[in-house]
Write an enzyme that holds these catalytic residues in place. Structure first.
Site, mmCIF file in Angstrom:
data_model
loop_
_atom_site.group_PDB
_atom_site.id
_atom_site.type_symbol
_atom_site.label_atom_id
_atom_site.label_comp_id
_atom_site.label_asym_id
_atom_site.label_seq_id
_atom_site.Cartn_x
_atom_site.Cartn_y
_atom_site.Cartn_z
ATOM 1 N N GLY A 21 22.911 -52.305 12.951
ATOM 2 C CA GLY A 21 22.987 -50.875 13.111
ATOM 3 C C GLY A 21 22.779 -50.184 11.854
ATOM 4 O O GLY A 21 22.761 -50.707 10.793
ATOM 5 N N GLN A 43 22.241 -43.374 6.050
ATOM 6 C CA GLN A 43 21.969 -44.418 5.282
ATOM 7 C C GLN A 43 20.621 -44.295 4.644
ATOM 8 O O GLN A 43 20.603 -45.326 3.515
ATOM 9 C CB GLN A 43 22.449 -45.613 5.879
ATOM 10 C CG GLN A 43 23.800 -46.073 6.253
ATOM 11 C CD GLN A 43 24.012 -47.075 7.139
ATOM 12 O OE1 GLN A 43 23.915 -47.255 8.346
ATOM 13 N NE2 GLN A 43 24.208 -48.305 6.516
ATOM 14 N N CYS A 63 28.177 -54.062 6.166
ATOM 15 C CA CYS A 63 27.493 -52.665 6.245
ATOM 16 C C CYS A 63 26.133 -52.914 5.291
ATOM 17 O O CYS A 63 26.323 -53.465 4.136
ATOM 18 C CB CYS A 63 28.458 -51.628 5.658
ATOM 19 S SG CYS A 63 27.555 -50.246 5.550
ATOM 20 N N LEU A 64 24.981 -52.474 5.776
ATOM 21 C CA LEU A 64 23.772 -52.687 4.979
ATOM 22 C C LEU A 64 24.130 -51.727 3.747
ATOM 23 O O LEU A 64 23.308 -51.936 2.664
ATOM 24 C CB LEU A 64 22.774 -52.146 5.703
ATOM 25 C CG LEU A 64 22.373 -52.849 6.992
ATOM 26 C CD1 LEU A 64 21.316 -52.269 7.654
ATOM 27 C CD2 LEU A 64 21.967 -54.286 6.384
ATOM 28 N N HIS A 122 31.178 -47.682 13.983
ATOM 29 C CA HIS A 122 30.750 -47.914 12.486
ATOM 30 C C HIS A 122 29.649 -46.830 11.973
ATOM 31 O O HIS A 122 29.847 -46.140 11.035
ATOM 32 C CB HIS A 122 30.678 -49.411 12.250
ATOM 33 C CG HIS A 122 30.332 -49.659 11.018
ATOM 34 N ND1 HIS A 122 30.963 -50.422 10.046
ATOM 35 C CD2 HIS A 122 28.951 -49.360 10.352
ATOM 36 C CE1 HIS A 122 30.051 -50.480 8.968
ATOM 37 N NE2 HIS A 122 28.937 -49.904 8.769
ATOM 38 N N GLU A 123 28.775 -46.834 13.000
ATOM 39 C CA GLU A 123 27.579 -45.783 12.584
ATOM 40 C C GLU A 123 27.877 -44.434 12.814
ATOM 41 O O GLU A 123 27.448 -43.572 11.897
ATOM 42 C CB GLU A 123 26.424 -46.173 13.572
ATOM 43 C CG GLU A 123 25.875 -47.878 13.250
ATOM 44 C CD GLU A 123 25.644 -48.098 11.972
ATOM 45 O OE1 GLU A 123 25.197 -47.200 11.012
ATOM 46 O OE2 GLU A 123 25.893 -49.306 11.612
ATOM 47 N N HIS A 135 29.631 -43.306 9.523
ATOM 48 C CA HIS A 135 28.568 -42.771 8.496
ATOM 49 C C HIS A 135 28.033 -41.280 8.956
ATOM 50 O O HIS A 135 27.765 -40.867 7.795
ATOM 51 C CB HIS A 135 27.032 -43.610 8.682
ATOM 52 C CG HIS A 135 27.288 -45.123 7.886
ATOM 53 N ND1 HIS A 135 27.550 -45.198 6.580
ATOM 54 C CD2 HIS A 135 27.258 -46.261 8.659
ATOM 55 C CE1 HIS A 135 27.621 -46.409 6.414
ATOM 56 N NE2 HIS A 135 27.451 -47.212 7.529
#
Length: 168
Positions: free
Chosen positions: A46, A51, A92-93, A134-135, A138
Site C-alpha cells: 500500500g 508518502q 510501513c514504507l 493504514h493508508e 497517512h
C-alpha cells in the site's frame, strides 16, 4: 512511469493532512501509475500520496503478492462494519525495517472513486481492510507508530534519525 521518493518518519511532511482530489485527470492517473511503480519497487502492499509528498486524498493497494490486484482509492471514506478488532503486525514504507502489532477493525466498507473518477462502494476484510485503514491514516497525517507506546515510538524515531544521518 517513475519510482518516486518515499518520505520517511520522522519527516514532518508525513503529518500533512491531504486535501480531496477535485477532479480525476490525466495527471492524477500518471501519479497513480507512478505510485504503483514505487510501491512495487519498494516492495510494499500500500502507498498513500502523502508518502510521496503529494498531499491529495489518493492511495493505491495490492495485497495479492503477485501484483495482480491493483486497487485505487481516490477520496476514500470508510465505515466500520464489525467493531471487533484484529491484531496485525504492520510495517510501513515510511518506517522501513520496523513491524509492530496494531489493533484495527477487521471489516470495513469503503466508498471512493476509481482511477477513472467513477464512484464505488466495496466491503473489505482482513489484510485488505487493515491496509486501507493504514493508508487512510497517512492521508490524515497519522502513522502506525502513533498507535504504539511513546517509548517504542521514540526508539524507532531515534534509530531512523541515526540511519538518515549515516546516509546523508
Amino acid at each position: 512511469m517513475a519510482v518516486l521518493d518515499i518520505l520517511e518518519f520522522p519527516d514532518p511532511r508525513l503529518r500533512t493532512r491531504a486535501k480531496p482530489v477535485a477532479a480525476v485527470t490525466d495527471a492524477t492517473r500518471a501519479l497513480i501509475d507512478d505510485m504503483f511503480e514505487t510501491m512495487y519497487a519498494a516492495p510494499g502492499i500500500g502507498l498513500a500520496a502523502t508518502q510521496v509528498n503529494v498531499h491529495q486524498r489518493l492511495l493505491v493497494i495490492d495485497v495479492s503478492g503477485d501484483q495482480s490486484e491493483p486497487l485505487v482509492f481516490i477520496n476514500p471514506e470508510i465505515s466500520v462494519l464489525d467493531p471487533e478488532l484484529g491484531e496485525y503486525d504492520e510495517g510501513c514504507l515510511s518506517v522501513p525495517g520496523f513491524y509492530e502489532t496494531v489493533q484495527r477493525p477487521q471489516r470495513v466498507s469503503a466508498t471512493a472513486l476509481d482511477r477513472d473518477g467513477k464512484p464505488f462502494v466495496r466491503e473489505l476484510e482482513g489484510l485488505l481492510a487493515v491496509c486501507l485503514q493504514h493508508e487512510i491514516d497517512h492521508l490524515d497525517g497519522k502513522l502506525f507508530v502513533d498507535y504504539l507506546s511513546p517509548l517504542k515510538r521514540q526508539r524507532i524515531r531515534k534509530k531512523l534519525e541515526k540511519e538518515h544521518r549515516h546516509r546523508a
